[in-house]
Scaffold this active site. Structure first.
Site, PDB file in Angstrom:
ATOM      1  N   GLY A  53       0.683  -1.167   0.382  1.00  0.00           N
ATOM      2  CA  GLY A  53       0.125  -0.046  -0.111  1.00  0.00           C
ATOM      3  C   GLY A  53       0.792   1.503   0.115  1.00  0.00           C
TER       4      GLY A  53
ATOM      5  N   GLN B 143       2.735   9.670   1.301  1.00  0.00           N
ATOM      6  CA  GLN B 143       4.421   9.209   0.937  1.00  0.00           C
ATOM      7  C   GLN B 143       5.534   9.254   0.226  1.00  0.00           C
ATOM      8  OE1 GLN B 143       2.190   4.964   2.486  1.00  0.00           O
ATOM      9  NE2 GLN B 143       4.455   5.261   3.444  1.00  0.00           N
TER      10      GLN B 143
ATOM     11  N   LEU C 290       6.812   1.408   4.894  1.00  0.00           N
ATOM     12  CA  LEU C 290       7.120   1.946   4.241  1.00  0.00           C
ATOM     13  C   LEU C 290       8.051   3.529   4.182  1.00  0.00           C
ATOM     14  CD1 LEU C 290       6.053   1.245   0.008  1.00  0.00           C
ATOM     15  CD2 LEU C 290       7.722   0.185   1.857  1.00  0.00           C
TER      16      LEU C 290
ATOM     17  N   HIS D 105      -2.331   7.732   7.272  1.00  0.00           N
ATOM     18  CA  HIS D 105      -1.658   8.515   6.616  1.00  0.00           C
ATOM     19  C   HIS D 105      -1.814  10.070   5.723  1.00  0.00           C
ATOM     20  CE1 HIS D 105       2.336   6.895   5.927  1.00  0.00           C
ATOM     21  NE2 HIS D 105       2.046   5.361   5.705  1.00  0.00           N
TER      22      HIS D 105
END
Ligand code: ZN
Length: 181
Positions: A46, A51, A91, A136
């Site tokens: 994902g 990000q 990540l 996020h």
């Protein structure tokens, strides 16, 4: 298609609430294609727009069930139920994993790239991925789901790493794990 560098913990873009997507144009479609490429290259299951430094309410995911990558625009969780513990990584916080409890089932609504409303009933792994990505969009990292002691320890580790090698090298710590979101 091309890939983006993934923003790493400490980057202020990861702490901001992203704004709604107003309309899906060709630039946004291109962004989604590049986000999918970036997610697969990482590798991850994902990836949310912040990000890659884009403050828009949008994420992509593919949990590997053969349906291919999916994008969700302006997602909202309308219902959540139960509890489920899962070893979760991100990540943007490379190489670290924690066992985190979140709701087991969620109901989400949002839009696809054709502007159609989507309604997703998800449980366990998919529910986990969707909740992580939606966080996020609100500037929330998985660290905020840790108990105070574990969080303190995590912050110490991250600060230590930043001193040792800076963000570029810490991105290189990424593990070959399919659990990073
Ligand atoms: Zn993440």
């Amino acid at each position: 298609m091309s890939t983006y560098p993934i923003r790493i913990f400490g980057d202020p873009v990861l702490r901001q609430r992203a704004s709604e997507v107003e309309d899906v144009d060709s630039r946004l479609v291109r962004l989604v294609e590049d986000m999918v490429e970036t997610m697969y290259a990482a590798p991850g299951v994902g990836l949310a727009a912040p990000q890659v430094g884009v403050e828009r309410r949008l994420f992509v995911y593919d949990i590997g069930e053969g349906e291919g990558p999916k994008a969700l625009v302006n997602p909202v969780i309308t219902e959540s139920r139960g509890e489920w513990e899962f070893e979760e990584g991100c990540l943007s916080v490379p190489g670290l994993h924690w066992s985190i409890v979140r709701p087991r089932e969620v109901h989400l609504t949002g839009f696809d790239l054709d502007g159609n409303e989507v309604s997703i009933e998800a449980d366990e792994y998919l529910a986990r991925v969707l909740q992580h990505e939606l966080d996020h969009l609100d500037g929330v990292l998985l660290l905020e789901h840790l108990d105070p002691d574990t969080r303190k320890e995590a912050m110490r580790t991250l600060r230590q790493r930043a001193l040792e090698d800076g963000p570029a090298a810490s991105a290189g710590r990424r593990e070959r794990s399919s659990r990073s979101l």
